[in-house]
Write an enzyme that holds these catalytic residues in place. Structure first.
Site, mmCIF file in Angstrom:
data_model
loop_
_atom_site.group_PDB
_atom_site.id
_atom_site.type_symbol
_atom_site.label_atom_id
_atom_site.label_comp_id
_atom_site.label_asym_id
_atom_site.label_seq_id
_atom_site.Cartn_x
_atom_site.Cartn_y
_atom_site.Cartn_z
ATOM 1 C CE LYS A 1 -3.776 2.453 0.888
ATOM 2 N NZ LYS A 1 -4.718 2.736 -0.186
ATOM 3 C CG ASN B 1 0.366 6.509 -5.909
ATOM 4 O OD1 ASN B 1 -0.114 7.078 -6.891
ATOM 5 N ND2 ASN B 1 -0.382 6.029 -4.926
ATOM 6 C CB SER C 1 -1.522 6.589 -10.744
ATOM 7 O OG SER C 1 -0.923 5.685 -9.840
ATOM 8 C CB CYS C 2 -3.204 8.583 -5.488
ATOM 9 S SG CYS C 2 -4.594 8.687 -4.342
ATOM 10 C CE LYS D 1 -1.340 1.501 -9.615
ATOM 11 N NZ LYS D 1 -1.785 0.810 -8.401
ATOM 12 C CG ASN E 1 -4.304 4.146 -9.202
ATOM 13 O OD1 ASN E 1 -5.384 3.825 -8.711
ATOM 14 N ND2 ASN E 1 -3.277 4.531 -8.466
ATOM 15 C CB THR E 2 -9.108 3.451 -9.547
ATOM 16 O OG1 THR E 2 -8.450 4.474 -8.803
ATOM 17 C CG2 THR E 2 -9.079 2.151 -8.774
HETATM 18 C C1 LIG Z 1 -9.556 0.549 -1.975
HETATM 19 C C2 LIG Z 1 -8.444 0.751 -2.938
HETATM 20 C C3 LIG Z 1 -7.273 1.376 -2.506
HETATM 21 C C4 LIG Z 1 -6.215 1.578 -3.388
HETATM 22 N N1 LIG Z 1 -5.062 2.169 -2.930
HETATM 23 C C5 LIG Z 1 -4.001 2.342 -3.778
HETATM 24 C C6 LIG Z 1 -2.774 2.886 -3.310
HETATM 25 O O1 LIG Z 1 -2.588 3.202 -2.124
HETATM 26 N N2 LIG Z 1 -1.760 3.036 -4.212
HETATM 27 C C7 LIG Z 1 -1.889 2.683 -5.520
HETATM 28 O O2 LIG Z 1 -0.932 2.830 -6.300
HETATM 29 N N3 LIG Z 1 -3.050 2.155 -5.994
HETATM 30 C C8 LIG Z 1 -4.091 1.968 -5.148
HETATM 31 N N4 LIG Z 1 -5.264 1.387 -5.617
HETATM 32 C C9 LIG Z 1 -5.358 0.999 -7.038
HETATM 33 C C10 LIG Z 1 -5.066 -0.495 -7.265
HETATM 34 O O3 LIG Z 1 -3.745 -0.827 -6.899
HETATM 35 C C11 LIG Z 1 -5.292 -0.880 -8.735
HETATM 36 O O4 LIG Z 1 -4.411 -0.124 -9.543
HETATM 37 C C12 LIG Z 1 -6.734 -0.642 -9.210
HETATM 38 O O5 LIG Z 1 -7.657 -1.006 -8.211
HETATM 39 C C13 LIG Z 1 -7.053 -1.409 -10.493
HETATM 40 O O6 LIG Z 1 -6.937 -2.802 -10.303
HETATM 41 P P1 LIG Z 1 -8.208 -3.791 -10.134
HETATM 42 O O7 LIG Z 1 -9.068 -3.599 -11.326
HETATM 43 O O8 LIG Z 1 -7.621 -5.157 -10.001
HETATM 44 O O9 LIG Z 1 -8.888 -3.335 -8.869
HETATM 45 C C14 LIG Z 1 -6.331 1.166 -4.743
HETATM 46 C C15 LIG Z 1 -7.511 0.532 -5.167
HETATM 47 C C16 LIG Z 1 -8.552 0.308 -4.288
HETATM 48 C C17 LIG Z 1 -9.796 -0.382 -4.771
#
Ligand SMILES: Cc1cc2nc3c(=O)[nH]c(=O)nc-3n(C[C@H](O)[C@H](O)[C@H](O)COP(=O)(O)O)c2cc1C
Length: 377
Positions: free
Chosen positions: A45, A150, A152-153, A190, A217-218
């Protein structure tokens, strides 16, 4: 029996499947469980220097849909399929001082597994850039095998943090260079998927020395509005802000982003994320050129760290290598990228017999040459 291991940015992974930076990797106990379950690597994380405070309400919810109504809602009901995850969670609420002894402990217990430290700081001043270096130095002394920056947040208000850095080639460059100055281990960037041409941000990252790009990332998104209450399905005191969409819904979106980058940089290293729950999903990323893939949403829904997901991914890869042994495919490297060049301009796609299309242009002079091109595809 094929070989599941891969070498990515010079690091050997037992298998190409990683848990991405997210709740599944928010603690040492989760990460140890993940390694015990069989994940080839884990990205922590995201670790920052200063404590963060999350919103006063749920940080993550899951959207589901059903064939009867086609509604996409967070309401739980029988007969639904997962559509996506929606979150507005910030980076780790634990400080670097909490993380460093834990990184050491994880690496002592699992010296052969790959532990990637996801880190984030601001980028608006020399002091902020030194914060990146401080994070990097601490994590690598504790034993981290690589860094994931990171950039990308999607939930940062600050213009010099998270996805706001990933949208700015200049900031990507100074941050990556600052970390590269002190890094003795590979540096992965990322990137945010919310830009028009992600190959431009990849170019800035590689020019600054990045060893790999990670995406996606999302995607920026809002929760749906409940038709009865007229409130957002997630809110605090009636208010919401932009959150991130993950899970099945983003698989095709993320593949498109990845394809733009792997075509622009066929010789570089890429780690694919977005909507992966089983091997068929991961395979699409490998065929486009990724050397590893990462998982978040599917793992969150499977005992928090995805023991069944990693089992299916490993079994799927082993079965795929078995089924294709006669082609001489013994590892991911043997089929990585073989569909990268199948993504072409729209006008290069064959039209029905007797119909022509020139990409929105008048018929060009020398059209015969174009016909020849089409015939080659
Ligand atoms: C609840 C949550 C918290 C996340 N926290 C981080 C984070 O701290 N750092 C990061 O680079 N990506 C974070 N992500 C993004 C995920 O690492 C990932 O890139 C994204 O969810 C897409 O993958 P998925 O489709 O498998 O969920 C987070 C995603 C979720 C759902």
């Amino acid at each position: 029996m094929g070989d599941l291991s891969v070498t990515f940015t010079g690091l050997r992974f037992e298998n190409p499947f990683l848990l991405s930076s997210a709740p599944p990797t928010e603690s040492d106990s989760n990460i140890m469980r993940a390694f015990d379950a069989g994940w080839g690597g884990v990205v922590t994380k995201t670790i920052g220097l200063h404590p963060v405070t999350n919103v006063a309400g749920p940080k993550t919810k899951f959207l589901r849909t059903d064939p009867e109504t086609a509604r996409i809602t967070m309401q739980t009901r029988p007969g639904t399929a997962l559509h996506s995850s929606w979150n507005w969670e910030l980076i780790s609420d634990k400080t670097i001082d909490w993380w460093l002894p834990r990184i050491e402990r994880i690496k002592r217990a699992h010296p052969d597994r790959i532990l990637v430290a996801s880190i984030m700081a601001g980028s608006g001043s020399d002091t902020e850039l030194r914060h990146w270096q401080e994070l990097a130095t601490g994590c690598q002394e504790a034993g981290a095998d690589a860094f994931e920056l990171n950039l990308s947040c999607p939930h940062m208000d600050r213009q010099d943090m998270g996805s706001n850095v990933g949208k700015d080639a200049g900031l990507i460059s100074v941050v990556t260079q600052a970390v590269k100055e002190v890094a003795k281990v590979p540096v992965w960037c990322k990137l945010t998927p919310s830009t028009t041409d992600i190959a431009a941000e990849a170019r800035a990252s590689f020019a600054a020395g990045a060893d790999a790009i990670v995406s996606s990332n999302t995607f920026p998104s809002l929760p749906p509005i409940d038709p009865q209450t007229l409130e957002f399905e997630v809110h605090v005191d009636g208010l919401v802000s932009s959150g991130g969409l993950g899970g099945p819904a983003i698989l095709p979106l993320s593949l498109a982003k990845m394809s733009q980058m792997t075509q622009a940089f066929p010789d570089k290293a890429f780690s694919g994320i977005g909507g992966i729950a089983d091997f068929s999903h991961a395979l699409s990323y490998f065929l486009l050129g990724c050397g590893t893939v990462q998982v978040c949403t599917a793992a969150m829904l499977d005992h928090a760290i995805g023991p069944n997901v990693i089992k299916k991914l490993n079994e799927g890869l082993a079965a795929f290598l078995d089924a294709n042994a006669s082609r001489g495919w013994n590892s991911v490297e043997d089929f990585r990228g073989i569909r990268r060049d199948r993504v072409v301009q729209h006008s290069k796609i064959r039209r029905p017999e007797g119909k022509e299309y020139f990409g929105g242009q008048e018929a060009p002079e020398g059209y015969a040459a174009m016909e020849g091109d089409a015939a080659k595809l």
